[in-house]
Enzyme design. Sequence first.
Site, PDB file in Angstrom:
ATOM      1  N   LYS A 232      -2.114  -1.035  10.637  1.00 19.40           N
ATOM      2  CA  LYS A 232      -2.096  -2.488  10.547  1.00 19.40           C
ATOM      3  C   LYS A 232      -1.012  -3.078  11.440  1.00 19.40           C
ATOM      4  O   LYS A 232      -1.035  -4.243  11.774  1.00 19.40           O
ATOM      5  CB  LYS A 232      -1.886  -2.908   9.103  1.00 19.40           C
ATOM      6  CG  LYS A 232      -3.069  -2.565   8.222  1.00 19.40           C
ATOM      7  CD  LYS A 232      -2.875  -3.109   6.831  1.00 19.40           C
ATOM      8  CE  LYS A 232      -4.088  -2.844   5.968  1.00 19.40           C
ATOM      9  NZ  LYS A 232      -4.275  -1.437   5.679  1.00 19.40           N
TER      10      LYS A 232
HETATM   11  N1  GLU Z   1      -5.632  -1.393   0.019  1.00 13.94           N
HETATM   12  C1  GLU Z   1      -6.224  -0.311   0.764  1.00 13.94           C
HETATM   13  C2  GLU Z   1      -5.923  -0.480   2.246  1.00 13.94           C
HETATM   14  O1  GLU Z   1      -5.628  -1.575   2.704  1.00 13.94           O
HETATM   15  C3  GLU Z   1      -7.732  -0.258   0.604  1.00 13.94           C
HETATM   16  C4  GLU Z   1      -8.103   0.130  -0.766  1.00 13.94           C
HETATM   17  C5  GLU Z   1      -9.588   0.247  -1.019  1.00 13.94           C
HETATM   18  O2  GLU Z   1     -10.412  -0.359  -0.326  1.00 13.94           O
HETATM   19  O3  GLU Z   1      -9.901   0.940  -1.981  1.00 13.94           O
HETATM   20  O4  GLU Z   1      -5.963   0.499   2.960  1.00 13.94           O
END
Ligand code: GLU
Length: 288
Positions: A232
């Site tokens: 990210k």
């Molecule tokens: N919060 C996780 C991420 O941003 C994704 C979790 C999910 O989709 O189960 O990588």
Amino acid sequence: MTVPTGYRGRFAPSPTGDLHAGSLLAALGSWLFARRAAGRWLVRIEDVDRPREVAGAAVRQLAALRACGLQPDEPVQRQSEREQLYRAALEDLADRGLAFPCWCSRSDLAATGGIHRACVRAPDPDRMPAIRLRVADGTRIRFVDDVRGPQVQDVDAEVGDFVLFRADGLWAYQLAVVVDDAAQGIGHVVRGADLLDSTPRQILLQHALGLPTPGYAHLPLVTDAGGRKLSKSDAAHPFDPAAPLPAMRRAWAALGQSPLPDAGLHEPADWLALALAAFDPARIPTCD
Ligand code: GLU
């Protein structure tokens, strides 16, 4: 509690940076699956890992989704406001002897490749323990991924007893995601393939908590020119909210979809309508 019916999908970003090519792919992919089934699409901000949170990232991620015309059908939930649910689930597991306190450190587990099967460290009243799920010997989880087909994992041998509540006082992703998907009535989880090997842990937790198991579909990872997974914080592919279509087209291509006759289109909503009509899940690449 009324159990919601019909297709319910979600996009669940962690606010660790701005929306990037990989997260846009998960957002668009989960939206397309949901809309194709005439279902609902929810957004959940996964902000349990406060130290990794980047100030303002959640607000910018939501603005980027809006710029793409990807509007959640229900109010956005934040995990930081749902701790009571996680605590209740953890207490339930502990009461039934399925979760246990553990003082082992990462370095204590180096000899077993980080896999915990039995505590090597005695209880220490001066330190907070982690709480782990006890994974029984021979625990094997199978599921059929809607994109990648049959999957299997020996959770005891490949993962071991895993952490539900961290020694630093933070909720572990695995517990929070399972509790939230069930509480929000999510029947279909569509997300990046980096989470494919977390899915058996989540299914195991659903079994332990008596919760339904959603369907799962894992989308290809977006990699950079060197084949590395985009994080990210990757600055090489900044998302421009003022001109989202190029990024949306790239996400569409990464989903293996045929180019759209979209030359004259400027509005994301018009592009999404065209994409939805043409979306073919069978074209999604099944490996990275
Ligand atoms: N919060 C996780 C991420 O941003 C994704 C979790 C999910 O989709 O189960 O990588």
